[in-house]
Write a protein that holds these residues in place. Structure first.
Motif, PDB file in Angstrom:
ATOM      1  N   ASP A  76      -2.154   5.470  -3.178  1.00 36.23           N
ATOM      2  CA  ASP A  76      -2.176   4.513  -4.296  1.00 36.23           C
ATOM      3  C   ASP A  76      -3.595   4.314  -4.838  1.00 36.23           C
ATOM      4  OD1 ASP A  76       0.517   4.184  -4.081  1.00 36.23           O
ATOM      5  OD2 ASP A  76       0.421   2.251  -3.031  1.00 36.23           O
ATOM      6  N   VAL A  77      -4.529   4.179  -3.923  1.00 41.97           N
ATOM      7  CA  VAL A  77      -5.919   4.014  -4.370  1.00 41.97           C
ATOM      8  C   VAL A  77      -6.322   5.219  -5.205  1.00 41.97           C
ATOM      9  CG1 VAL A  77      -8.326   3.938  -3.589  1.00 41.97           C
ATOM     10  CG2 VAL A  77      -6.610   2.478  -2.483  1.00 41.97           C
ATOM     11  N   ALA A  78      -5.973   6.404  -4.719  1.00 41.85           N
ATOM     12  CA  ALA A  78      -6.303   7.626  -5.462  1.00 41.85           C
ATOM     13  C   ALA A  78      -5.597   7.645  -6.818  1.00 41.85           C
ATOM     14  CB  ALA A  78      -5.937   8.858  -4.644  1.00 41.85           C
ATOM     15  N   TYR A  80      -4.449   5.273  -8.845  1.00 46.35           N
ATOM     16  CA  TYR A  80      -4.816   4.325  -9.899  1.00 46.35           C
ATOM     17  C   TYR A  80      -6.320   4.260 -10.161  1.00 46.35           C
ATOM     18  CZ  TYR A  80       0.057   3.150  -9.548  1.00 46.35           C
ATOM     19  OH  TYR A  80       1.412   3.243  -9.540  1.00 46.35           O
ATOM     20  N   SER A  81      -7.072   5.060  -9.440  1.00 48.76           N
ATOM     21  CA  SER A  81      -8.513   5.103  -9.716  1.00 48.76           C
ATOM     22  C   SER A  81      -8.777   6.082 -10.851  1.00 48.76           C
ATOM     23  CB  SER A  81      -9.276   5.520  -8.463  1.00 48.76           C
ATOM     24  OG  SER A  81      -9.302   4.455  -7.534  1.00 48.76           O
TER      25      SER A  81
ATOM     26  N   LEU B 107     -12.737   8.776   0.847  1.00 53.32           N
ATOM     27  CA  LEU B 107     -12.056   8.577  -0.436  1.00 53.32           C
ATOM     28  C   LEU B 107     -13.014   7.969  -1.470  1.00 53.32           C
ATOM     29  CD1 LEU B 107      -9.461   8.663  -2.107  1.00 53.32           C
ATOM     30  CD2 LEU B 107      -8.720   6.545  -0.983  1.00 53.32           C
ATOM     31  N   LEU B 111     -13.925   9.781  -4.978  1.00 52.73           N
ATOM     32  CA  LEU B 111     -13.603   9.133  -6.256  1.00 52.73           C
ATOM     33  C   LEU B 111     -14.858   8.856  -7.074  1.00 52.73           C
ATOM     34  CD1 LEU B 111     -10.741   6.728  -5.121  1.00 52.73           C
ATOM     35  CD2 LEU B 111     -10.538   8.608  -6.767  1.00 52.73           C
ATOM     36  N   VAL B 120     -13.833   1.564 -15.289  1.00 51.23           N
ATOM     37  CA  VAL B 120     -14.073   2.737 -14.433  1.00 51.23           C
ATOM     38  C   VAL B 120     -13.773   2.491 -12.963  1.00 51.23           C
ATOM     39  CG1 VAL B 120     -15.773   3.878 -15.894  1.00 51.23           C
ATOM     40  CG2 VAL B 120     -16.550   2.284 -14.137  1.00 51.23           C
ATOM     41  N   PRO B 122     -10.915   0.198 -11.714  1.00 52.00           N
ATOM     42  CA  PRO B 122      -9.886  -0.848 -11.731  1.00 52.00           C
ATOM     43  C   PRO B 122      -9.445  -1.266 -10.332  1.00 52.00           C
ATOM     44  CG  PRO B 122      -8.999   1.273 -12.500  1.00 52.00           C
ATOM     45  CD  PRO B 122     -10.487   1.419 -12.405  1.00 52.00           C
ATOM     46  N   VAL B 123      -9.204  -0.291  -9.487  1.00 48.84           N
ATOM     47  CA  VAL B 123      -8.739  -0.610  -8.137  1.00 48.84           C
ATOM     48  C   VAL B 123      -9.806  -1.386  -7.372  1.00 48.84           C
ATOM     49  CG1 VAL B 123      -8.041   0.399  -5.929  1.00 48.84           C
ATOM     50  CG2 VAL B 123      -7.226   1.420  -8.072  1.00 48.84           C
ATOM     51  N   PHE B 124     -11.036  -0.974  -7.506  1.00 47.63           N
ATOM     52  CA  PHE B 124     -12.090  -1.543  -6.676  1.00 47.63           C
ATOM     53  C   PHE B 124     -12.578  -2.902  -7.167  1.00 47.63           C
ATOM     54  CE2 PHE B 124     -12.586   3.175  -6.025  1.00 47.63           C
ATOM     55  CZ  PHE B 124     -11.837   3.175  -4.858  1.00 47.63           C
ATOM     56  N   MET B 127      -9.942  -5.042  -5.676  1.00 47.43           N
ATOM     57  CA  MET B 127     -10.031  -4.999  -4.214  1.00 47.43           C
ATOM     58  C   MET B 127     -11.239  -5.777  -3.701  1.00 47.43           C
ATOM     59  SD  MET B 127     -10.164  -1.589  -1.862  1.00 47.43           S
ATOM     60  CE  MET B 127      -8.517  -0.991  -2.273  1.00 47.43           C
ATOM     61  N   LEU B 363     -13.682  -0.599  -0.067  1.00 49.54           N
ATOM     62  CA  LEU B 363     -12.487   0.150   0.337  1.00 49.54           C
ATOM     63  C   LEU B 363     -12.425   0.391   1.842  1.00 49.54           C
ATOM     64  CD1 LEU B 363      -9.948   1.877  -0.134  1.00 49.54           C
ATOM     65  CD2 LEU B 363     -11.443   3.772  -0.808  1.00 49.54           C
TER      66      LEU B 363
END
Ligand SMILES: Cc1ncc(COP(=O)(O)O)c(C=O)c1O
Ligand SMILES: Cc1ncc(COP(=O)(O)O)c(C=O)c1O
Lengths: 493, 493
Positions: A76-78, A80-81, B107, B111, B120, B122-124, B127, B363
């Motif tokens: 998931d992290v991969a 949506y990044s 990861l 990324l 650039v 969004p996930v992080f 998080m 992460l």
């Protein structure tokens, strides 16, 4: 029961741990490095924040999850990044992937050490020294000093602090109250980190004099002289000029030789923020953009931008040979920098830094450099220039694309003029309407995931795109795609 | 010819790049994670600097090398690097390996993005927010602010800068000349980064008042009050107290509740440097060591130390809910933080930072936390305390081991008294001779590669060992080995 131990959090089982890591490595290969670099896949999978929050289930709980759930997390992290190595990612001053550098990064992570003493980082203490001296050679210095910093902003801050210490060493102990009001100088289009550094160091943003730039964004040396006089007339002591090689937006190169003359005449520390542009020093063809760089006192250079080492990799380079960096920053902590060690303690370079633990940032650059050689890095830089120049040529021939300037570097800044605005420069709300074009095109491309490129206003210029051509993996086809895509997304505006 | 393209430095071939990376991954698994954590292997393969320089052939050349040579480079770097995850590495405040965290780190590297905008990262962005708020909950704050910094030293520096800004917001624009002489307070045994921050910020080392500690290394609140009076009598304005939870050498916990009283009475910013000790907040049994932490204004906490996330992972946490961090640091750069974006731009958190590009450090912690749960992390902390207490018990019963103090935490500080010095405390050069013991034992262990542990002098105490029991992968056998090994290496001294 090994699962039990995992759930206890004690994680004693290396075999099981390594099998998780191996699975994760496969996901990285497939999702990030294969799909993530495939032109037929999206550069980003946009989700609105609230939706993404739900999808990711970020909350941390009392109990752990099983290996299968965790592997789904990795996926998931991969997913949506943003894929910053995708050939249609033009959004920042970094892009692309170098596999040797990436191998160096994985090895760095696995070795998990800190760059402060020879004792715990023997390989990396020696390696950092070699890499920095090779970078210094490209600057034109046979000797000198330096260290890798957590980013170009930090490197610029180091420059200001070292310059201040050289001029007023008492500041380290007695603070700013013991020294006169200072003034620093940088261009209107320099990076904002110069101002952030001045605030942090207690110099204050108002002591940063913004020197005028010409149409192309280069510092005007005559105005530098005027600003120095202005500062003096206000009772401040001029300290440092931070020139820029490769400005963030326009990619402009300040005239270093002329600036060096001014610095010499006024006894100022000359810093060059070449975070972005420094890599042109590899190119015989283009290094004249930085003519005069050898006259600088210090240089910031981010291999993580143009050279593809990956974040973070920023070198702070100094011409000084008097151990100024160490004198300025040392605290002589006896628990770390024991003086009665059995090896040459000058190898314990950590006390040069304002950090204590410091990430190893040299290996990725070193391994990549070993792999492709100085010549290979030169080839990459030259190729980026070629791609940019191809793009500029095409833009000139194509209706609807209006360049800000003839670029000096690989930043191609332009307005897209949609059909409804073409030939209407004289209507009253032209600028107002033009300013709304880039944000809409940007939103559309991100929602579709077709590509990513940045835009911004600058002084009196309304929103324009900054296309950055950087990665050697980019082809001329990608350039053509870019133009077509901007047009497609903006044709109805 | 693909090899040709590699040598050109253009590196277009993802397949070949991925196969190199896969090979490198295998070397990492074998050399670093399997051999490097095997008690039967060496913790380090010591070479004198000159010899290591030759062995590594670090020089960077015009031409690149072939893949086979490069893979040998990867092996060499692994071979001569210290194995910080080895069960006999007790040398720093980090050790051990967590495979989920490591997967998160790989990861992150693949990324390759920067933690400044939702666009650039969004996930992080989401998080980081969740992880910080969970850490804040453990501190005892339902709301607040924060960010991950490149190390605890940087986090401590943020605290000082934000405290200064809250008291004197004009400093950001006008510098230190616009504000009165400041004073900051920290204990004699606090980390040197407090002093480094004061120098960098232009406050100056002499404005750092070192508050006395008791025998166990805890700040003496009565002396804090006196030092505040002293500073005032010198005309300085007291600004901040930096208390320590888990001092670097002795692992002492300053009495936070008493210090909070003093801060309240004097209107001072209360910072707690819990870089090392913060992780005790996971433990119901041990969190009373930090009683009063919720009264702090800001906290530094390094999960890369006790929690095994790997370097770097340092949280700077703030109680503030007025966006002080942003106000203090923002530069509002329009090329990065456009205000006309199509999403909520308050998610572009990068302007809170003094950095521009910022590595993703959340992460690894998030994935590890998901894997073992809050309970698992608690288990690890408790286990480290148990190991330390086992070691202390054994030392008390064993001739030749003399503890400095009853440890509060997992730092076990002790002298090894070699047979020739036992019972001779009263001879003239006893201290002098004792001071030479630890360096010799250290040299021997490193040359043999059998284990690594640090030593240092501290105030009037001559060189003593600081044994750090940290990783949950450590067994009681490793503790016994440690004692035997110290004895073996020092028996003839
Ligand atoms: C000219 C220039 N200097 C400095 C920086 C800051 O570098 P970093 O993001 O590594 O802090 C940038 C970033 O884009 C830049 O363009
Ligand atoms: C108490 C304390 N504070 C701060 C630090 C600095 O942390 P970092 O090494 O991440 O800068 C340390 C490092 O050991 C420490 O022990």
């Amino acid at each position: 029961d090994p699962q039990g131990r995992w759930m206890d959090g004690l994680l004693l089982d290396h075999t099981e741990g390594q099998s998780f890591l191996t699975e994760a490595f496969k996901v990285i290969l497939e999702e990030v490095l294969t799909k993530g670099t495939d032109v037929n896949e999206k550069v980003c999978e946009w989700r609105d924040p609230a939706e993404l929050q739900l999808l990711l289930d970020l909350e941390l709980r009392e109990d752990g999850e099983n290996q299968q759930q965790l592997m789904q997390r990795v996926r998931d992290v991969a997913a949506y990044s943003v894929k910053t190595s995708h050939p249609r990612f033009f959004n920042q001053l970094f892009a692309g992937v170098d596999y040797h550098a990436l191998a160096g990064r994985f090895l760095t992570e696995a070795l998990n050490t800190s760059q402060y003493t020879y004792e715990v980082a023997p390989v990396f203490v020696l390696m950092e020294d070699v890499v920095l001296s090779q970078l210094r050679l490209l600057v034109g210095w046979g000797e000198g000093d330096g260290l890798f910093c957590p980013g170009g902003s930090a490197s610029n801050m180091y420059a200001m602090n070292v310059a201040r210490y050289r001029a007023f060493p008492q500041v380290k102990l007695k603070g700013m109250w013991s020294i006169p009001q200072l003034a620093v100088f940088t261009s209107q289009e320099s990076h904002y980190s110069v101002g952030k550094a001045a605030s942090l160091l207690g110099i204050g943003l108002e002591s940063v004099f913004l020197v005028k730039v010409n149409q192309r964004g280069q510092m005007v040396p005559e105005d530098l002289v005027e600003k120095i006089e202005l500062a003096k007339s206000q009772g401040a002591v001029p300290l440092l000029v931070s020139a820029t090689s490769g400005t963030t937006v326009q990619g402009a190169f300040d005239p270093l030789d002329l600036i060096a003359d001014v610095c010499e005449n006024n006894g100022l520390w000359m810093h060059v923020d070449a975070a972005w542009g420094g890599s042109v020093l590899f190119s015989k063809k283009h290094r004249q953009l930085m003519k005069g760089i050898e006259r600088a006192d210090s240089v910031t250079w981010n291999p993580h931008k143009m050279l593809l080492t990956g974040l973070q990799c920023s070198a702070f380079l100094l011409k000084d040979t008097t151990n100024l960096l160490k004198h300025c920053h040392c605290a002589n902590a006896s628990y770390l920098f024991q003086q009665d060690k059995f090896y040459d303690v000058s190898l314990d370079t950590g006390d040069k830094s304002i950090q204590c633990g410091r990430k190893v940032d040299c290996l990725k650059l070193w391994l990549m450099w070993k792999a492709v050689g100085t010549r290979g890095l030169e080839g990459r830089v030259d190729q980026a220039f070629q791609n940019a120049s191809y793009l500029v040529d095409k833009m000139k021939k194509r209706e609807g694309f209006q360049l800000l300037n003839e670029p000096e570097f690989v930043n191609v800044c332009f307005w897209f003029i949609p059909p409804s605005l073409r030939g209407k420069q004289n209507i009253k709300d032209y600028q107002e309407r033009l300013s709304k074009v880039a944000p809409v095109i940007k939103e559309r491309m991100v929602r579709e995931g077709s590509m990513m490129v940045g835009y911004q206003p600058q002084s009196r210029r309304v929103n324009f795109f900054r296309m950055v051509v950087l990665s050697p993996e980019i082809t001329l086809q990608d350039m053509d795609f870019f133009l077509n895509e901007i047009e497609r997304l903006g044709v109805d505006l």
